[in-house]
Design an enzyme around this catalytic site. Sequence first.
Site, PDB file in Angstrom:
ATOM      1  N   GLU A   1      -6.008   6.917  -1.283  1.00  0.00           N
ATOM      2  CA  GLU A   1      -5.877   5.747  -0.404  1.00  0.00           C
ATOM      3  C   GLU A   1      -6.496   4.510  -1.052  1.00  0.00           C
ATOM      4  OE1 GLU A   1      -4.138   5.523   2.307  1.00  0.00           O
ATOM      5  OE2 GLU A   1      -3.644   7.647   2.461  1.00  0.00           O
TER       6      GLU A   1
ATOM      7  N   HIS B   1       1.490   4.216  -2.941  1.00  0.00           N
ATOM      8  CA  HIS B   1       1.279   5.656  -2.823  1.00  0.00           C
ATOM      9  C   HIS B   1       2.217   6.447  -3.740  1.00  0.00           C
ATOM     10  CE1 HIS B   1      -1.903   6.461  -0.107  1.00  0.00           C
ATOM     11  NE2 HIS B   1      -1.377   5.853   0.930  1.00  0.00           N
TER      12      HIS B   1
ATOM     13  N   ASP C   1      -4.691   1.018  -1.736  1.00  0.00           N
ATOM     14  CA  ASP C   1      -5.224  -0.265  -1.272  1.00  0.00           C
ATOM     15  C   ASP C   1      -5.312  -1.272  -2.402  1.00  0.00           C
ATOM     16  OD1 ASP C   1      -5.525   0.321   1.406  1.00  0.00           O
ATOM     17  OD2 ASP C   1      -7.667   0.752   1.304  1.00  0.00           O
TER      18      ASP C   1
ATOM     19  N   HIS D   1       0.844  -1.207   0.000  1.00  0.00           N
ATOM     20  CA  HIS D   1       0.000   0.000   0.000  1.00  0.00           C
ATOM     21  C   HIS D   1       0.871   1.247   0.000  1.00  0.00           C
ATOM     22  CE1 HIS D   1      -3.333   2.656   1.580  1.00  0.00           C
ATOM     23  NE2 HIS D   1      -2.291   3.260   2.135  1.00  0.00           N
ATOM     24  N   GLU D   2       1.880   1.276   0.867  1.00  0.00           N
ATOM     25  CA  GLU D   2       2.745   2.456   0.936  1.00  0.00           C
ATOM     26  C   GLU D   2       3.574   2.602  -0.340  1.00  0.00           C
ATOM     27  OE1 GLU D   2       2.071   4.518   3.077  1.00  0.00           O
ATOM     28  OE2 GLU D   2       1.015   3.297   4.552  1.00  0.00           O
TER      29      GLU D   2
END
Length: 630
Positions: free
Chosen positions: A538, A482, A542, A478-479
């Site tokens: 976000e 980003h 995800d 997930h990070e």
Amino acid sequence: MSNEAVRQDLYNAVNGEWQKTAEIPADKTSTGGFMDLVLDIEKKLMEDVKKIVAGEIKLDNEYADHFITYFKQANDFEKLDEIGAEPLKPYLEELASYKSIADLDADRINVSLHYDLPFGFGVSSDLNDARINTLYFGEPGLILPDRTYYEKEELNGESLLEKYVEFTKEYLVAVGYSEEEAEDLAKKTVAFDKKLAKRVRSAEENADVTKMNNVRTMEEISAYLDNFDIAAVVKELVGDVDKAIVQHPEYFEDLQTLFNDENFEEIKAYMIVNFALSKSDVLSEELRQLGGKFGMLLTGQSELQNREKHAFYHAKNTFSQVIGVYYGQTYFGPEAREDVRHMVETMIDVYKERLRKNNWLQEDTINNAIKKLDKLQIMVGYPDYYPEEYQFMKVDPELSFFENNKNISDVKTKYKLEQYGKEVDHTRWGMPSDMVNAYFSPLGNLICFPAAILQEPFYSLEQGPSKNFGGIGAVIAHEISHGFDNNGANFDSFGNMVNWWTESDYEEFGKRTKAVIDQYEGLPFEDSTVNGKLTVSENIADLGGLSCALESLQRGDEYSLEDFFINWARVWRKKGRKEYNQMLLASDVHAPAYWRANMVPQNLDEFHETFGTQEGDNMYLAPEKRIKIW
């Protein structure tokens, strides 16, 4: 649990029984996977800090003594109650002495450092050259969580502001104002706040970071006000500045119509009330309780943290890395640190491979994306050094807790402003290691995973790869994702806001981003709906994160996709107070945990194959509607 239950509602199949019986602690806004870890860490560290203060545990750093002195002052409840509101009096008298904007301008340095004006400035990485710190100008916050509270009747903004007046009046009377003075100050503050609310951006608008990159010369910035010398303040507190980034130019271009003598009495009330309320947590227990009432109303909390817990958090947060590094070194071993780093590196490799096989990007864009991954900095567990400003954060036992708090705040502010024009330290941690969270920094092109999140249900050496990849693996990916969401995609491998895409690729990315917005827009939750634009960054992270974590898991020899998806849903178990959930829907860039657990797997073919979903099942999503970006 049965596959049939999963096919209808993954979140409730995994968490339904827990959801029925889970109780939210009186001093918390929610409970669940993240909060369980927070409560466990809170208990451990409160016990450990008592031993640190007693000398039973020795901290091997030069800042421990200052932390201990500050902690003792925070816990000297008898003295705090005895002093009451006295520490506020000189500052409130000073604020009362100002009679015009000219008076504020005459004392501009002191005013800018210590009180809330309807504008502010600070120093951070330059969006256009992330190696160097630059100056930013920003708009103020509001009494209510977001501008939408002032615009939508269903959010009850007007009645909330009426309660704000009631609670603020009560607090100011306890500080020493008469009933009439207190009510007048509170009402004028609300009147000025409503004027601000018509001008500031909403959370949805602020979710688009590209709107913040507006470079202006100091000459242009100075021209925003003809009654307050902004340039002189910057010269004194920052130094020689040629240009800065104005995050919301339209607000500043209209600032003169707000910041003038016609509105001065409201401005002064706004400054008095904000200052008085901001100090409630370092005063007596009566004032702390009164000062916290409105916040509890917004979130639905039934009580504040008890006094001992509050003192612990206040001291810990002031010297956050003193305790953070201790936590990381004590409760997160080197073996786990290396294992998690290996997971990160594995998923970066998976990401690169997925990019190389990508069927909608051109080669130049793919190469630039891979370059970004090659330069991605990885931070795991805890930092290896303390923030530089700690050497200036001295706690004098001869001064009051209030004055030490003020002095430390001044040190932090001045240190930050002094970083203007200097090289950015991108190895500096933005979170303490005892915080249950993780982050990606587009300006640093880095990902950080504090020790606190690196435990069950997210991660454990004992729980096996399927659960680990469905937990911390998905968080890690997930990070990473980003870096390629609708905001991160605007930053290159050096952290600069520049375009590294071909025109046609970025256009296609925009279409896929719009599909994510549409998929989440209007999803029902807590008598309201999800805002697809607010949460899109976000949601993209995800979607990419779970997909990448799944492929990383499948590279191994043994795995269970059932365990993978079930643990994904388990980490998102969350029960929040209604008021808190409403606030998040209006202002938080994250979708509700329920939809994070349920919506993302619906886009993965493997989920449907694993649990045998069919048309008509609630969790079924037709193949042509499944979104794949990364």
